[in-house]
Design an enzyme around this catalytic site. Structure first.
Site, PDB file in Angstrom:
ATOM      1  N   ASN A 178       0.809  -1.231   0.000  1.00 34.14           N
ATOM      2  CA  ASN A 178       0.000   0.000   0.000  1.00 34.14           C
ATOM      3  C   ASN A 178       0.840   1.277   0.000  1.00 34.14           C
ATOM      4  OD1 ASN A 178       0.706  -0.425   2.689  1.00 34.14           O
ATOM      5  ND2 ASN A 178      -1.179   0.458   3.474  1.00 34.14           N
ATOM      6  N   LYS A 209      12.295  -7.678   1.315  1.00 34.55           N
ATOM      7  CA  LYS A 209      11.383  -8.523   0.528  1.00 34.55           C
ATOM      8  C   LYS A 209      10.112  -7.685   0.319  1.00 34.55           C
ATOM      9  CE  LYS A 209       8.230 -10.806   0.420  1.00 34.55           C
ATOM     10  NZ  LYS A 209       7.069 -10.432  -0.430  1.00 34.55           N
ATOM     11  N   PRO A 210       9.977  -7.064  -0.869  1.00 34.18           N
ATOM     12  CA  PRO A 210       8.801  -6.218  -1.094  1.00 34.18           C
ATOM     13  C   PRO A 210       7.559  -7.051  -1.413  1.00 34.18           C
ATOM     14  CG  PRO A 210      10.160  -6.269  -3.074  1.00 34.18           C
ATOM     15  CD  PRO A 210      10.872  -7.111  -2.045  1.00 34.18           C
ATOM     16  N   ALA A 211       6.386  -6.420  -1.348  1.00 33.63           N
ATOM     17  CA  ALA A 211       5.147  -7.115  -1.708  1.00 33.63           C
ATOM     18  C   ALA A 211       5.174  -7.473  -3.193  1.00 33.63           C
ATOM     19  CB  ALA A 211       3.947  -6.224  -1.410  1.00 33.63           C
ATOM     20  N   GLY A 245       2.606  -5.236   7.554  1.00 35.35           N
ATOM     21  CA  GLY A 245       1.612  -5.976   6.779  1.00 35.35           C
ATOM     22  C   GLY A 245       0.446  -6.336   7.674  1.00 35.35           C
ATOM     23  N   SER A 246      -0.256  -7.389   7.289  1.00 35.58           N
ATOM     24  CA  SER A 246      -1.468  -7.749   8.019  1.00 35.58           C
ATOM     25  C   SER A 246      -1.136  -8.407   9.363  1.00 35.58           C
ATOM     26  CB  SER A 246      -2.297  -8.710   7.169  1.00 35.58           C
ATOM     27  OG  SER A 246      -1.532  -9.869   6.912  1.00 35.58           O
ATOM     28  N   GLU A 280       4.615  -3.870  12.375  1.00 38.19           N
ATOM     29  CA  GLU A 280       3.640  -2.806  12.081  1.00 38.19           C
ATOM     30  C   GLU A 280       2.476  -3.489  11.378  1.00 38.19           C
ATOM     31  OE1 GLU A 280       3.748   0.248  12.987  1.00 38.19           O
ATOM     32  OE2 GLU A 280       5.823   0.512  13.603  1.00 38.19           O
ATOM     33  N   ARG A 297      -6.978   9.382   2.083  1.00 36.03           N
ATOM     34  CA  ARG A 297      -5.568   9.354   1.704  1.00 36.03           C
ATOM     35  C   ARG A 297      -5.262   7.948   1.189  1.00 36.03           C
ATOM     36  NH1 ARG A 297      -1.251   8.316   5.712  1.00 36.03           N
ATOM     37  NH2 ARG A 297       0.743   8.721   4.707  1.00 36.03           N
ATOM     38  N   CYS A 315      -3.126   1.645   6.597  1.00 33.66           N
ATOM     39  CA  CYS A 315      -3.365   1.059   7.919  1.00 33.66           C
ATOM     40  C   CYS A 315      -3.909   2.120   8.861  1.00 33.66           C
ATOM     41  CB  CYS A 315      -2.070   0.486   8.475  1.00 33.66           C
ATOM     42  SG  CYS A 315      -0.759   1.709   8.467  1.00 33.66           S
ATOM     43  N   GLU A 336     -10.555  -4.600   8.781  1.00 31.61           N
ATOM     44  CA  GLU A 336      -9.980  -3.486   8.022  1.00 31.61           C
ATOM     45  C   GLU A 336     -10.655  -3.428   6.667  1.00 31.61           C
ATOM     46  OE1 GLU A 336      -5.716  -4.340   7.873  1.00 31.61           O
ATOM     47  OE2 GLU A 336      -5.425  -2.198   8.091  1.00 31.61           O
TER      48      GLU A 336
HETATM   49  P1  NAP Z   1       0.273  -8.950   3.887  1.00 33.03           P
HETATM   50  O1  NAP Z   1      -0.555  -9.841   3.066  1.00 33.03           O
HETATM   51  O2  NAP Z   1       0.420  -9.257   5.325  1.00 33.03           O
HETATM   52  O3  NAP Z   1       1.684  -8.893   3.161  1.00 33.03           O
HETATM   53  C1  NAP Z   1       2.727  -8.083   3.634  1.00 33.03           C
HETATM   54  C2  NAP Z   1       4.044  -8.641   3.171  1.00 33.03           C
HETATM   55  O4  NAP Z   1       4.240  -9.939   3.738  1.00 33.03           O
HETATM   56  C3  NAP Z   1       4.153  -8.828   1.659  1.00 33.03           C
HETATM   57  O5  NAP Z   1       5.478  -8.557   1.276  1.00 33.03           O
HETATM   58  C4  NAP Z   1       3.818 -10.291   1.488  1.00 33.03           C
HETATM   59  O6  NAP Z   1       4.360 -10.860   0.324  1.00 33.03           O
HETATM   60  C5  NAP Z   1       4.483 -10.882   2.707  1.00 33.03           C
HETATM   61  N1  NAP Z   1       3.929 -12.164   3.126  1.00 33.03           N
HETATM   62  C6  NAP Z   1       2.683 -12.651   2.931  1.00 33.03           C
HETATM   63  N2  NAP Z   1       2.566 -13.871   3.496  1.00 33.03           N
HETATM   64  C7  NAP Z   1       3.769 -14.151   4.048  1.00 33.03           C
HETATM   65  C8  NAP Z   1       4.285 -15.267   4.783  1.00 33.03           C
HETATM   66  N3  NAP Z   1       3.540 -16.334   5.068  1.00 33.03           N
HETATM   67  N4  NAP Z   1       5.560 -15.221   5.201  1.00 33.03           N
HETATM   68  C9  NAP Z   1       6.324 -14.147   4.924  1.00 33.03           C
HETATM   69  N5  NAP Z   1       5.909 -13.072   4.245  1.00 33.03           N
HETATM   70  C10 NAP Z   1       4.632 -13.072   3.813  1.00 33.03           C
HETATM   71  O7  NAP Z   1      -0.223  -7.435   3.835  1.00 33.03           O
HETATM   72  P2  NAP Z   1      -0.577  -6.561   2.563  1.00 33.03           P
HETATM   73  O8  NAP Z   1      -1.900  -7.017   2.055  1.00 33.03           O
HETATM   74  O9  NAP Z   1       0.575  -6.496   1.641  1.00 33.03           O
HETATM   75  O10 NAP Z   1      -0.708  -5.109   3.218  1.00 33.03           O
HETATM   76  C11 NAP Z   1      -1.861  -4.656   3.842  1.00 33.03           C
HETATM   77  C12 NAP Z   1      -1.745  -4.810   5.350  1.00 33.03           C
HETATM   78  O11 NAP Z   1      -0.604  -4.090   5.815  1.00 33.03           O
HETATM   79  C13 NAP Z   1      -2.917  -4.207   6.080  1.00 33.03           C
HETATM   80  O12 NAP Z   1      -3.312  -5.066   7.112  1.00 33.03           O
HETATM   81  C14 NAP Z   1      -2.356  -2.913   6.644  1.00 33.03           C
HETATM   82  O13 NAP Z   1      -3.022  -2.429   7.793  1.00 33.03           O
HETATM   83  C15 NAP Z   1      -0.961  -3.309   6.948  1.00 33.03           C
HETATM   84  N6  NAP Z   1      -0.108  -2.110   7.056  1.00 33.03           N
HETATM   85  C16 NAP Z   1       0.315  -1.734   8.299  1.00 33.03           C
HETATM   86  C17 NAP Z   1       1.078  -0.604   8.453  1.00 33.03           C
HETATM   87  C18 NAP Z   1       1.558  -0.177   9.798  1.00 33.03           C
HETATM   88  O14 NAP Z   1       2.484   0.631   9.838  1.00 33.03           O
HETATM   89  N7  NAP Z   1       1.005  -0.665  10.893  1.00 33.03           N
HETATM   90  C19 NAP Z   1       1.429   0.144   7.321  1.00 33.03           C
HETATM   91  C20 NAP Z   1       0.981  -0.264   6.066  1.00 33.03           C
HETATM   92  C21 NAP Z   1       0.208  -1.413   5.950  1.00 33.03           C
HETATM   93  P3  NAP Z   1       3.437 -11.132  -0.971  1.00 33.03           P
HETATM   94  O15 NAP Z   1       3.061  -9.795  -1.487  1.00 33.03           O
HETATM   95  O16 NAP Z   1       4.323 -11.882  -1.874  1.00 33.03           O
HETATM   96  O17 NAP Z   1       2.251 -11.919  -0.502  1.00 33.03           O
END
Ligand code: NAP
Length: 475
Positions: A149, A172-174, A226-227, A248, A276, A282, A379
């Protein structure tokens, strides 16, 4: 631009030869194909980071600082190109992408300034027997995992403090947004960061590659954004090697409006807190709690403002709301909205997915949302504002705290004492008091409860990458 893995200062294909596609969310078309790192590539990246570690840790803080400062300058000079790239792979409107580049670059400038402030402490033991000397040393090799995001800002918020502290990293980016991370790697190299200090590993098999790196005893830190769901998995894996973690995670921000608030300011704040990044933040306001006596006025004004936003391809200069990042995200947003409507909510604007190509969802305002609706628990991550009414301070605080998350909350009131009181009572790592934006590289960003562990930004962000070492000294 380069689309291979960035390991030990070189662009290299994946050892398997595999690549994966990156899509434009506005059309669903392929915009690039990127090398798909596997486990052996992950270990090669850790090798590079481990090898570069001692020299980088021994590099004078001023030199590390100047490389980061140069990276800030380069990002600022290339802001328009970087914004287009972000918009192309993430879908967000250019105006949001430009905002992200400024915000992201600022982490490099801030941590360039913090790099020279990793100071330790000297004290006399209470017994007077010896001195207590505390020095700060880099944690070591860090694995950084970031979401789609904010593909630039979530990377710089980790790379900046890590490099300032003297750590080396594997990012390791998304998989939806690897291009921005690769562009950042090129900028850091150009800024003078030595080979191996920053390695970037796009990978579709995140679970395997990150899991493999966490098993490597040379890795001493995991910083994840991430999540909450994936955060839990990674915390369990990090526990195996007792790896230092910063987490985070997800948010479910309440946006509380008291009847004594300046409603014009509350609407402006709501538009920022909700819209925004098209709602894909998040920190996005996820639940609007409005005091009953002003709820109708607030809802009607918010719906009017939301309905006027121009939705279109993010790369179009006039667009205010771009498409969501992918099909899964838009389907999830729609299912939360339909669930709320079926339980009696009313769509004041928006409320259904348009026909046609691209992952679009219209800005939506829902009133009369049932208190137990899924849309208030999960969310949303999209441009949807569910509104619930309340009466009195205690009910507002109870509703705001009725969630497993605790990242950020927003409070609008004309009574500063009430604002501070409610800010203290709300369980969140951050509060926007009469303000719809909290993110600031100079402030500690992070959550409580299941929104995470640790802080990024501010001075605390640097400390996450430093270990304190205590030396008991006689002299
Ligand atoms: P996500 O599905 O949790 O993925 C985040 C990252 O983790 C990606 O690089 C993803 O790679 C990787 N990943 C997924 N499964 C994994 C596993 N089993 N082992 C290791 N890495 C793994 O989250 P997202 O959908 O990209 O982002 C949205 C989430 O991020 C929301 O929940 C949001 O609230 C949260 N967020 C939090 C903050 C904060 O500062 N608190 C800021 C921004 C976003 P892949 O893309 O290859 O799946």
């Amino acid at each position: 631009m380069e689309t291979d893995l960035f390991i030990a200062g070189k662009w290299v294909p994946a050892s398997s030869g595999n690549r994966f596609d990156v899509l434009d969310p506005a059309t669903g078309d392929v915009v690039a194909s990127v090398a798909d790192g596997g486990e052996s590539d992950a270990i090669a990246a850790v090798d590079a980071a481990a090898e570069a570690g001692p020299a980088w840790a021994a590099t004078p803080p001023r030199v590390r600082s100047e490389a980061l400062r140069r990276a800030w300058e380069l990002m600022t000079e290339r802001a328009d190109d970087l914004a287009k790239l972000i918009s192309l792979e993430n879908g967000k409107a250019l105006v949001d992408a430009k905002g992200e580049v400024t915000y992201a670059a600022e982490f490099f400038r801030w941590f360039a300034e913090e790099a020279v402030r990793g100071a330790g402490e000297l004290n006399t033991a209470p017994s007077g027997a010896n001195r207590i000397l505390v020095t700060r040393q880099p944690v070591g090799v860090c694995v950084l995992v970031t979401p789609w995001n904010f593909p630039a800002a979530m990377a710089t918020r980790k790379i900046g403090p890590a490099l300032a502290a003297g750590c080396t990293v594997v990012l390791k980016p998304a998989s939806d947004t690897p291009l921005t991370a690769l562009a950042m790697a090129a900028i850091l190299a150009e800024a003078g960061v030595p080979s191996g200090v920053v390695n970037v590993l796009p990978s579709r098999s995140s679970g395997k590659t990150v899991g493999r790196m966490l098993k490597d005893p040379r890795v001493r830190k995991l910083s994840f954004t991430g999540s909450t769901e994936v955060g839990r998995i990674l915390l369990a894996q990090a526990a195996e090697g007792v790896i230092n973690t910063s987490m985070e995670l997800g948010g479910n921000a309440p946006f509380v409006v008291f009847a004594d608030a300046d409603l014009d300011a509350a609407i402006e704040g709501a538009m920022i807190a909700k819209m925004r990044n098209g709602g894909e933040a998040c920190t996005a306001a996820n639940r609007f709690y409005v005091e009953a006596s002003v709820a109708a006025d607030f809802s009607q004004r918010l719906a009017s403002r939301m309905s006027q936003l121009k939705v279109g391809p993010g790369t179009d200069e006039s667009t205010q709301v771009g498409p969501l990042v992918n099909e899964d995200t838009v389907a999830k947003v729609d299912s939360l909205v339909q669930g709320a409507l079926e339980s009696g909510a009313k769509a004041e604007t928006g409320g259904s997915r348009p026909e046609g190509a691209g992952f679009y969802y219209p800005p939506t305002v829902l009133t009369g949302v049932a208190p137990d609706a899924a849309i208030l628990r999960e969310e949303i991550f999209g441009p949807v504002a569910p509104i619930v009414t309340f009466t009195g301070e205690d009910e507002a605080v109870r509703l705001a705290n009725d969630t497993e998350y605790g990242l950020v909350a927003y409070v609008y009131t004309g009574d500063l004492a009430r604002g501070l009181r409610v800010s203290e009572r709300i369980e969140a790592g951050m509060v926007g008091l009469n303000r719809g934006l909290v993110s600031d590289p100079a402030a500690p960003f992070g959550g409580v409860k299941q929104s995470g562990i640790g802080r990024e930004g501010g001075h605390e962000g640097l400390l996450e990458y430093l270990e304190s070492k205590y030396i008991a000294v006689n002299w």
